[in-house]
Each structure stands twice: as C-alpha cells, then as structure tokens.
Design a protein around this motif. Sequence first.
Motif, short mmCIF file in Angstrom:
data_model
loop_
_atom_site.label_atom_id
_atom_site.label_comp_id
_atom_site.label_asym_id
_atom_site.label_seq_id
_atom_site.Cartn_x
_atom_site.Cartn_y
_atom_site.Cartn_z
N LEU A 1 -1.16 -2.53 -10.78
CA LEU A 1 -0.93 -3.28 -9.24
C LEU A 1 -1.43 -4.94 -9.82
O LEU A 1 -1.31 -5.95 -10.00
N THR A 2 -0.39 -5.79 -8.29
CA THR A 2 -0.05 -7.05 -7.90
C THR A 2 -1.87 -7.26 -7.08
O THR A 2 -2.71 -6.20 -6.52
N PRO A 3 -2.13 -9.14 -7.05
CA PRO A 3 -4.06 -8.74 -6.63
C PRO A 3 -3.94 -7.95 -5.55
O PRO A 3 -4.60 -7.64 -5.51
N ASP A 4 -2.68 -8.52 -4.66
CA ASP A 4 -2.61 -7.99 -3.34
C ASP A 4 -3.00 -6.46 -3.14
O ASP A 4 -3.79 -5.86 -2.44
N THR B 1 -9.05 -10.74 -10.33
CA THR B 1 -9.64 -10.65 -9.12
C THR B 1 -10.71 -9.62 -8.07
O THR B 1 -10.46 -9.90 -7.29
N LEU B 2 -11.26 -9.21 -9.18
CA LEU B 2 -12.66 -8.50 -9.37
C LEU B 2 -13.68 -9.27 -8.49
O LEU B 2 -14.22 -9.41 -8.41
N PHE C 1 0.62 -1.19 0.10
CA PHE C 1 -0.18 0.18 0.13
C PHE C 1 0.74 1.11 0.27
O PHE C 1 2.05 1.27 0.92
N GLY C 2 0.67 1.43 -1.18
CA GLY C 2 1.62 2.97 -1.15
C GLY C 2 2.55 3.23 -2.74
O GLY C 2 2.61 2.55 -2.56
N SER C 3 3.11 3.92 -3.17
CA SER C 3 3.26 4.66 -3.84
C SER C 3 4.81 4.02 -3.60
O SER C 3 5.84 4.01 -2.77
N VAL C 4 6.13 4.01 -5.06
CA VAL C 4 7.84 3.75 -4.59
C VAL C 4 7.94 5.31 -4.36
O VAL C 4 7.06 6.42 -4.57
#
Length: 358
Positions: free
Chosen positions: A221-224, A262-263, A88-91
């Motif tokens: 995004l990854t699934p998580d 994922t959805l 959760f968050g960006s680079v």
Amino acid sequence: MRYAGIAWTDAGYRVEVLDGAGRRVVEPSSWGAAQVSELIAWLVELAQEHPLAAVLDSTNGLLDGPMTAAGLAVCRADPWLLPPRPRFGSVPAHRLAEQALRTPGELARVTAEGGTLTGRAEEYFEGVRRSEPIQAALTAAGRCFEHGRRDTPQVALTFDDGPDPVYTRRILETLDRYGVRATFFCVGHHVAALPDEVRRIVAAGHEVGNHSWSHPFLPDLTPDQLREQIDRTGEAVARVTGEAPTWFRPPYGALTPEVLATLEGHPTTMTMWDVDSRDWSRPGPERIAATVLESAGPGSVVLLHEGAGDRGQTVRALPTIIEGLLERGLEPVTVGELSAAPSDRTESSRQPAPAERP
C-alpha cells in the motif's frame, strides 16, 4: 480454465468470470460483504461445471481462507503485474481475470498452508527484520505493544479478522461461560456488514481493535492507502460503538520501515503478539491449544482468529486454552487492561471504569 476476478469495494465484492478466450461466462455480479458464503457456494458450483480459479490481489486477505477451505483454486496477482489501485479498493475484477489469462504462470497459487502470502515469505521476513530497530524504538516510546509485564499474572486473548456471523457468537459464548474478557481486532469490511455482531462484542464487555479494512499486505500500500484503511475502519467501528479503536494490529504482522513511518504518525497504537496459535492453518483444536499453552506466560498477548475462514477448530480449542491459563493462575484480560501500568490497575479497581482506555 476459467478465471473469476474478485475485486473488493467499500460495500462488498465485484466478480467477473472469463473463459480461456477472454469471453464473459456470466454477467458481472456484486456481492455484499456479508454474502461470502453465498459467493463461495456460487463459485464452487461454477467450478463443478468447468475448472475455475479465483483471482485476488494482495490487498484482499479476507477470501483466500474460506475459499481454499471450500476446495477452490485461488491465485494472487501481485502489484508488479497490475495497474495502480485506487486510494480505496482493489484492482477492478475484469483486470484481475484478464491478467490471469495473459500471464497465468506468473500468478501465485495460494495454499491453505502458506496462506495469503504464499510465495512471498522471504519478502515478508526481510521487511520484519529491517523494521526491528524502528519497532523497538516505537515500543520504548509506548507506540507499539507486544506483551505486558512479565511479572503480571495476566494474558490477553485476541481474535482477528471478524466479526463473523457464526464464530463470533460461539467464541463470545465460551468467554462468557468462563467469565473472561478479550480483544477483537475487527476488519472494517466485516464491521460495516455485520454491525450487530460488533455490538454483541462490546455489550459483553470485550474490547474492539482496528485490523484494517480489507486485510491487505501493508507493504503493497501507499501511505495514503494505508491511512485510508485504518481511518475507514475506525470510523466504521465508531458508528457502531460510539468510540473509535485506539489499538491497531497490522495484518499478518507485516511491517517494513516504510509502513512503520506511516503508522508512527497515526494516533492508534500498534499491537502485536508474542504467542501465535497458528490456528489459521487449521492444525486441529488439540494442537492449537497446546501451541498456546506451551508458549503463554505472564504478560503474553495470544493471537487467535474468529473470522475470514473456518474457525471451528479455534472455537473447540478455546475452553482448553482458558482452563489451562486459569490453572496456571493467568487471568485472561483485554489488551487495554494488560497494557495498563500496575498503579493504573490498582486505581481502576477502586473506581468506575474510565470512559476511554488509557
């Protein structure tokens, strides 16, 4: 050239500005999610002293609109140039600025016309194309909603990317003046920063949907990471309103088979649209209204915007849109109302509104 790397966090933004030699221009700074105007004004002031470009990654879709509107140069560093992101968050901000220094020619220059995904349109449309059979199956199963029945004289007006401290209130005032209801697809970043604006939406009888936390390009995004974006936004809305949204709208409508997989396992229902006002490109209020009225019909879901940019044109177009729909006998309603079966609407007209949407 100076580069301002801008990272998003759960609380707001972190900024680090480097000069052409990689030296810090100012000390790293943090800005709350409700301080976007102040952040942009500060960057504009820095840009007046020396040429400067703001650098974002593709998981931050909330700043490019207001920044380009303010005249700032905005660049996007794509995932293949960057290290893995956290769940959760960006680079980190310093990494974004450093990447711009190392490979300035490989960053995409974001334009107001192209939006956040400038330079990635072909990839976007290919993902949507590959997703069509899966999306059709989800629609048939009631897991995706794009429009209502075509024999129903109702239309859902939807507003994305808010809440906004200025434009949300102006849109609510217009909706109240005409006595119509709408659905607001809110981003978690703004919900956490502006809970009172969300309360205003609900108190006025409108519906709140989930539009992710930071308005990312979902295929990156990854699934998580995708589930975290949706879940945290749902939790933020629930803390304010007492109920988590059941509708989820993917930012940009960006889909791939992997995103849909994922959805499909998430309890929210994906919500798309069949009428795009293209108000995000700011073509003028008259053009926005004409685009909607030329395309909307019974059962339509109309895409409009209230946040993450200058939405003054949308505000000015809204009365014309509502009056045009009403003149055609089309009643603006929420997505929940539009999606309900005719029998459900008849039943709800005789009984108090249910505590939860169908």
